[in-house]
Structure formats: structure tokens, C-alpha cells
Design an enzyme around this catalytic site. Structure first.
Site, PDB file in Angstrom:
ATOM      1  N   GLU A 251     -27.776  80.260 108.159  1.00 37.04           N
ATOM      2  CA  GLU A 251     -28.270  79.362 106.833  1.00 37.04           C
ATOM      3  C   GLU A 251     -27.870  78.193 107.214  1.00 37.04           C
ATOM      4  OE1 GLU A 251     -28.001  77.428 103.512  1.00 37.04           O
ATOM      5  OE2 GLU A 251     -26.593  78.389 103.149  1.00 37.04           O
ATOM      6  N   CYS A 285     -27.142  73.330 100.421  1.00 39.56           N
ATOM      7  CA  CYS A 285     -28.203  73.111 100.785  1.00 39.56           C
ATOM      8  C   CYS A 285     -29.360  73.291  99.766  1.00 39.56           C
ATOM      9  CB  CYS A 285     -28.021  74.439 102.068  1.00 39.56           C
ATOM     10  SG  CYS A 285     -27.560  75.931 100.714  1.00 39.56           S
TER      11      CYS A 285
END
Length: 490
Positions: A251, A285
Site C-alpha cells: 500500500e 496516504c
């Protein structure tokens, strides 16, 4: 639960690392040293992986209710130590109390979901083209998983891999980020030790990336590497893992879009944008990177957004009502200030902020930004908002998809179908209509496209990532092999 985090954790024992270097863990707001840990070296990493491999054999065969019992006990230990965990998130990761409390809550949900996994290791029985044959498909644990956790949401993004890995019969070796060794690793050693997890199944090696960073990937024992972090580091990990034919769950970074169409509710869009941009100082993120606003609403949105951003309380994350705390270190501050200056030099207007005090960068807003300026091209990862105007749907779709990232996003429209139609055309793993992009639910697939990563976390999707399938067939009768028949009777 143990609270002295000056040692690493290998094979159920708290031990001093063998490296010559020492890891000094400091509070990003005050600069206070929190703990000093003698770092792990390659020999420690080898011991950790070997202990994990040995312990995993028996754990993979353990009854599902036993695995579930340990996970439920870990959940109980977590909840009993809620204030301790939140305190560490505030002082180690620079979290506001609001963010730390929310991170703890999301982590609880992740662990609750994982307690169901031991009874969700489903297989299948399928028909065969051959007479008398039965096809069986078994879902098995992978073995040992190497986990590299990040510093921004260290507790949440570590447990997101740790809990499902253990629940599905694997063992883990964790290398936490050097800025957050406690909340990204050592706290879990304490939690699962107190929960009665058999020794060797969870190991934490605190060490420098330059000393053990590659080896945690290339060591021959782990069969899957789970990493959350930047795209350049993720690509390097992917290359190392690919060379050894190992699975990866990555990720990575994002350049997330927030699109305000000409029929959007401006007040609602501003609410969403403020949270999606400034929550945890933008160090997420999924944080908004580019705010696209239709030209018809641009100045109205810019005025409201800038005014409200100017009222955000920033500084000491421990103060009541604090909304924006410090960045994790000064390198991050200097990197962002450099991009602000470069973007202004290219014609953007600085409407708010742009100054830093120590590691605290005040909420900053720039308007008249174009999609090719530094702050638009680069992932900001800080409390800096850029507003980009657009004239029509086709233009904003093209700009949104211009860069090789696709993690999360949001679209605001007064027409749900129109907003959904735009959302379908954005190349991203996750996107939300009339909301903001910082969304994570324990039962929903979390992950990105393109340079934002590989694989999915959470729910049934992480079960797919952290397990492997075996085809086992059973021939109940006697097979016919054509010309290869037994001809001894002739």
C-alpha cells in the site's frame, strides 16, 4: 503489559539488539527523547525469522477456536491499555488526541474482524472431468510474513497486517519505521505476549533500513512481504521480492483527487475538504493532494476554505481542541517548504500559511495552481492545500488521471448519478461520492491501482492475500490411462 521499550522482541524474549548503532526515539513536537533502543542487525533478523518459521508449523495446525481465543484476548488487552496506546501515538507519532483516539478505534475494528478469520478459512469441493475423481481446494496459511510498518498511522497500519496474518495461521516478523518503533511494533509484542500468543509467532526487530531493510525482504524464510509506505521504497521492495518469487502486499503513496463539480453543495464540500486535507497534518496516504473546483464555484469555495483553514488550531498536539500537530521530522517540513516556494515561483498564489516553527507547518492554502506545478505533481503529505480550477467534466477527469497514482479520491455533486459516473472514470482503488477520501472500514477492500500499490487489505480480501490455495484430488475408483494400461494379462 510491558512498558519498557528499550529492547527488541525475538522468540518470546525481550533482548538487546546486536547492532553497534542505537535508535533514539524522539517526540516530534518537543524533541524529547522517549526511548533509546539498541538496534537489531542481520543476525537478530535471522534469529527472528528462524523462530517464526519454527513456531508457525504448530500454529498452522492449531484449532480455530484457539487462534480466536488468543486474538480475543489481545483485543481485551488493547482495550485495557487504551490510554497508554493513545499516549504513545501522541508523543511518538505527533498525533493529536483526536487522531490518536480515532486510530485506536479503527485498530480495534481491524482486530475484531480478524477474530472471525480462523473460521473463514474456507475450501471447496469441485467436480472433475474424470470419472470417480473428487477435486478439493484447501486454503492454507502461507508461513512467515515480513511486515514493514509506516510512521504516519503506525498502530493501525501495523495491526492491519499483524492480526490477519496470525489469524490465518502465519507467523510474523515486524520491522517498524525508525520514527515509530513503539507504536508500529513493540506495543504489539507487549499486547500479544499478554494475550498468550505462543512464543516465536510475533517478533519485532527495530533496526535501520540501511542495516536490515533489504534483508527483511530477501531472507529466504518469509513468503510474503507486507509494506505500507512510499512508492519508491515500495517499488524497491517489489523488485527484491520478485527476484525471489515472493508475494507482496503493497500500500503505497497517492496523489488523491478531490473534485467539486459545478452543482456541488459548497458548504458540504468545504467540510469534507478540510477533514480530508488537514486530518493528521495531511500525513495520510489517502489525504487529499489536489482539490479540483469548477470555475463557477472556484472563488466561493476558495474563500470559504481559506477562511476556515485559517481558524484551525495548530501546534501542540496534546492541547485540547488541537487539529493540526507537528510533522514527523524536519526533513518532511523542509521538503514541503521547498515545493511551496517552487509552486509560488511558477505562478500560484499563497493565500494562507507557508511558515513553519520547528516541525509544525501551519495550515497552508495555495490558489491559481495548475496541474503541472510541483505541489500538484508530488505527493504533499503535509498540511498544504492546493486549489486547481477546471471548466468541464472531461477536463477534470483527464487532469485527475494524469499521474501514475490511484489510491483514493472523492467527488462532490448535487446529482448522485453524475458524481458516481465521474467516480467510475477516475483510475483509483477507492473513491467516495459526497465525502472525503480518508475512509477505511475493516470489512471493505483497501488498496490502490498503478503506482499506489498491489493487493487489498481488510475483510475477505486480506484473507486472499495472506493465504494460499492447494488443489488436492482424490481418485475413488481406478483411472483409465489410455495406451498406458496394464497389459500384463495379455
Amino acid at each position: 503489559m510491558k512498558t519498557d521499550y528499550s529492547k527488541i522482541y525475538i522468540d518470546g524474549e525481550w533482548t538487546t539488539g546486536s547492532s553497534d548503532s542505537q535508535m533514539k526515539n524522539t517526540n516530534p513536537f518537543t524533541g524529547e527523547e522517549l526511548v533509546a533502543t539498541q538496534a537489531a542487525d542481520k543476525s537478530d533478523l535471522d534469529k527472528a525469522y528462524k523462530a517464526a518459521a519454527k513456531a508457525q508449523v504448530a500454529w498452522s495446525k492449531e484449532l480455530p477456536q484457539k487462534k480466536q481465543e488468543v486474538l480475543e484476548k489481545a483485543l481485551e488487552v488493547m482495550q485495557e491499555n487504551k490510554e497508554l496506546i493513545i499516549d504513545w501515538l501522541v508523543k511518538e507519532a505527533g498525533s493529536t488526541v483526536f487522531k490518536a483516539t480515532a486510530e485506536f478505534g479503527v485498530s480495534v475494528n481491524i482486530l475484531k474482524e480478524a477474530t472471525t478469520f480462523p473460521f473463514r478459512m474456507e475450501g471447496k469441493i469441485l467436480p472433475s472431468r474424470q470419472a470417480g475423481k473428487e477435486n478439493r481446494v484447501y486454503r492454507n496459511s502461507i508461513g512467515v510474513i515480513g511486515i514493514i510498518s509506516p510512521w504516519n498511522f503506525p498502530f493501525h497500519l501495523a495491526i492491519r497486517s499483524i492480526a490477519p496474518a496470525i489469524a490465518t495461521g502465519n507467523a510474523v516478523v515486524i520491522k517498524p519505521a525508525t520514527d515509530t518503533p513503539v507504536t508500529g511494533g513493540l506495543l504489539f509484542a507487549s499486547i500479544f505476549e499478554a494475550a498468550g500468543l505462543p512464543k516465536g509467532l510475533l517478533n519485532v526487530v527495530v533496526g535501520r533500513g540501511s542495516e536490515i531493510g533489504d534483508d527483511i525482504v530477501t531472507h529466504p524464510i518469509p513468503r510474503l512481504i507486507s509494506f505500507t509506505g512510499s512508492t519508491p521504497v515500495g517499488k524497491h521492495i517489489g523488485e527484491l521480492a520478485g527476484g525471489a518469487l515472493k508475494k507482496t502486499a503493497l500500500e503505497l503513496g497517492g496523489n488523491n483527487n478531490f473534485i467539486v463539480l459545478d452543482d456541488a453543495n459548497v458548504d458540504q464540500a468545504v467540510d469534507s475538504a478540510l477533514f480530508g486535507k488537514f486530518y493528521h497534518q495531511g500525513q495520510i496516504c489517502m489525504s487529499i493532494n489536489r482539490i479540483f473546483v469548477h470555475r463557477n464555484l472556484y472563488e466561493e469555495f476558495a474563500e470559504q476554505f481559506t477562511a476556515r483553514a485559517g481558524r484551525l488550531k495548530f501546534g501542540n498536539p496534546t492541547e485540547e481542541g488541537a487539529q493540526v500537530g507537528p510533522l514527523i521530522n524536519r526533513d518532511q517540513v523542509d521538503r514541503i517548504l521547498k515545493d511551496i516556494d517552487a509552486t509560488v515561483e511558477q505562478g500560484a498564489k499563497l493565500r494562507l500559511g507557508g511558515k513553519a516553527d520547528g516541525n509544525v507547518l501551519e495550515p497552508t492554502v495555495l490558489t491559481d495552481v495548475t496541474n503541472d506545478m510541483p505541489l500538484a505533481k508530488n505527493e504533499i503529505f503535509g498540511p498544504v492545500a492546493i486549489l486547481i480550477p477546471f471548466d468541464n467534466d472531461e477536463e477534470v477527469i483527464e487532469m485527475a488521471n494524469a499521474y501514475p497514482f490511484g489510491l483514493s479520491g472523492a467527488v462532490h455533486s448535487g446529482n448522485i448519478e453524475r458524481g458516481t459516473n465521474i467516480a467510475h472514470q477516475i483510475h483509483t482503488g477507492m473513491i467516495h461520492v459526497n465525502d472525503q477520501p480518508v475512509n477505511d472500514e475493516a470489512h471493505m477492500p483497501f488498496g490502490g491501482e498503478k503506482d499506489s500499490g498491489l493487493g487489498r487489505f481488510n475483510g475477505e480480501w486480506v484473507l486472499e492475500e495472506f493465504t494460499t490455495l492447494k488443489w488436492l484430488s482424490v481418485q475413488h475408483g481406478r483411472s483409465e490411462y489410455g495406451p498406458f494400461v496394464n497389459d500384463t494379462k495379455k
